[in-house]
Design a protein around this motif. Structure first.
Motif, PDB file in Angstrom:
ATOM      1  N   ALA A 133      -9.035  -3.271   4.482  1.00 62.42           N
ATOM      2  CA  ALA A 133      -8.379  -2.841   3.238  1.00 62.42           C
ATOM      3  C   ALA A 133      -8.991  -3.571   2.040  1.00 62.42           C
ATOM      4  O   ALA A 133      -9.448  -4.705   2.181  1.00 62.42           O
ATOM      5  CB  ALA A 133      -6.882  -3.155   3.319  1.00 62.42           C
ATOM      6  N   LEU A 163      -5.634  -4.124  -4.030  1.00 60.32           N
ATOM      7  CA  LEU A 163      -4.292  -3.566  -3.799  1.00 60.32           C
ATOM      8  C   LEU A 163      -3.237  -4.419  -4.509  1.00 60.32           C
ATOM      9  O   LEU A 163      -2.312  -3.883  -5.129  1.00 60.32           O
ATOM     10  CB  LEU A 163      -4.011  -3.459  -2.302  1.00 60.32           C
ATOM     11  CG  LEU A 163      -4.882  -2.424  -1.561  1.00 60.32           C
ATOM     12  CD1 LEU A 163      -4.714  -2.558  -0.046  1.00 60.32           C
ATOM     13  CD2 LEU A 163      -4.543  -0.999  -2.005  1.00 60.32           C
ATOM     14  N   THR A 219       0.835  -1.207   0.000  1.00 61.88           N
ATOM     15  CA  THR A 219       0.000   0.000   0.000  1.00 61.88           C
ATOM     16  C   THR A 219       0.865   1.249   0.000  1.00 61.88           C
ATOM     17  O   THR A 219       0.619   2.190  -0.767  1.00 61.88           O
ATOM     18  CB  THR A 219      -0.942  -0.007   1.220  1.00 61.88           C
ATOM     19  OG1 THR A 219      -1.727  -1.193   1.149  1.00 61.88           O
ATOM     20  CG2 THR A 219      -1.858   1.200   1.218  1.00 61.88           C
TER      21      THR A 219
END
Ligand SMILES: *Cc1c(COP(=O)(O)O)cnc(C)c1O
Length: 393
Positions: free
Chosen positions: A248, A253, A42
């Protein structure tokens, strides 16, 4: 009989073609969402994105599409009753203005039509007239995906500076990041919004907002009604999950990381140049087709044509059968018109992200074959023109 038995090709202006590398990166078990790989990935995503968009400012990521990023940006720096100046060059500018209006903001539309760029002189005049600085933000679209038009953002900033107006400059770059040159800090953009599913080549689901110190100060002084959109806790995150206001977007991602690896390996200047060449090949082809028959380019001025999407129009000629032929006989999906006076009398070609010459030339040749199959008149030499532009590089 259909000849469509290979890999289908989507040339719609988003979502764009997802590279196998991105899909493969997402095909994995659920990761630890508190520490390890995901945390490192990230922070590297933010680092690379800032390089790509040309900013040393802040960036936050929301689990949302472009509309969510629109709302997030507005929520941080505007409150009900605030006035904005909205520069309209197609339906996306109107969409962002409508959304602001529903949040209680009072948008004033400066209309530039659907086939020509913003005129900085008109903006300067309007801002000079706002002597008490009631306008809190100027909102613009970089590439408008409905009209196929690209605005000159540096010229817009110059007009704001010439007027000596303190409004924030907010720019929608959902269609342009990863396709068009964009230099956030050099061009004086205070807030920029984008999303992952166009030039950033990842399935829809990540919305990004970038902002500078000036915008951060305005945000600090703006009362917030939505804790989810508030960017401050995300930037100051004490724990990893604070960056997302919860879990998340794990696999997105991993996918976004793989897409950025591809962009960084190619080099952003090369990515922009590749899109410029493809856009040129496409517009040159349409110019040839337009020498005879109904098709023509929406944007006449070559400097105002987007490198991410091309809008092709006709005067009252229904292009639905052509789009259907391309899809059913050949496996090529083209974009519908949106936000114009008609949905059927033309089509859009998206040319964002993961594309190479066989895909672009293949799409153009397929449309050319469709024109012939349906006996739609068109000028000669279109494919030769495209091929020459690819050859020139
Ligand atoms: C695609 C797009 C949007 C909207 O994004 P969604 O993900 O569909 O909400 C906004 N602005 C521009 C310029 C776009 O191209």
């Amino acid at each position: 009989m259909t000849l469509s038995h290979g890999r289908d090709l989507f040339m719609t202006p988003g979502p764009s073609v997802i590279p196998d590398r991105v899909l493969n990166a997402m095909h994995r078990a659920a990761p630890n969402i508190y520490e390890g790989d995901l945390v490192d990935i990230t922070s590297s995503i933010f680092g690379d994105l800032k390089t790509i968009v040309g900013t040393k400012g802040e960036a936050v990521l929301y689990i949302c599409n472009g509309h969510g990023a629109w709302e997030a940006a507005l929520n941080n720096v505007l409150q009900p009753g605030d006035k904005t100046l909205n520069l309209a060059t197609g339906s996306f500018a109107h969409g962002w203005a409508d959304l602001a209006g529903k949040m209680g903001v009072i948008p004033e539309i400066l209309e530039f039509g659907k086939s020509s760029a913003i005129d900085p002189a008109r903006i300067e005049t309007r801002l000079r007239a706002d002597k008490s600085h009631e306008i809190k933000a100027v909102m613009a679209t970089h590439t408008d995906t409905s009209s196929g038009l690209r605005n000159d953002i540096a010229a817009l900033r110059a007009a704001m500076d010439a007027a000596g107006h303190p409004a924030l400059l907010m720019v929608d770059c959902v269609a342009s990041i990863g396709c068009e040159r964009f230099e956030m800090d050099n061009w004086g953009v205070d807030i920029m919004v984008t999303a992952c599913q166009k030039g950033l080549m990842t399935p829809p689901g990540l919305g990004y907002v970038f902002f500078n110190d000036k915008a951060a100060k305005v945000a600090d002084a703006t009362p917030k009604t939505s804790p989810y959109w508030d960017w401050a806790p995300r930037v100051k995150a004490e724990y990893f999950y604070h960056q997302f206001s919860g879990t998340a977007p794990t696999h997105h991602l991993f996918g976004q990381r793989a897409a950025l690896d591809m962009i960084m390996a190619e080099g952003i200047e090369n990515v922009w140049n590749r899109h410029r060449v493809f856009a040129h090949a496409i517009t040159a082809t349409v110019e040839k087709w337009s020498l005879a028959g109904p098709l023509f380019l929406n944007i006449e001025n070559p400097d105002q044509r987007s490198n991410a999407v091309t809008t092709i129009l006709t005067d009252g000629f229904d292009c639905t059968p052509l789009r259907q032929w391309c899809e059913q006989q050949a496996g090529l999906t083209l974009g519908l018109l949106i936000g114009l006076d008609t949905y059927t009398d033309g089509f859009r070609i998206g040319h964002m992200g993961h594309l190479n010459p066989p895909m672009v030339l293949g799409a153009l040749a397929t449309i050319d074959a469709g024109l012939k199959a349906l006996s739609i008149p068109h000028g000669d030499g279109a494919l030769a023109a495209a091929s020459q532009i690819i050859a020139n590089g």
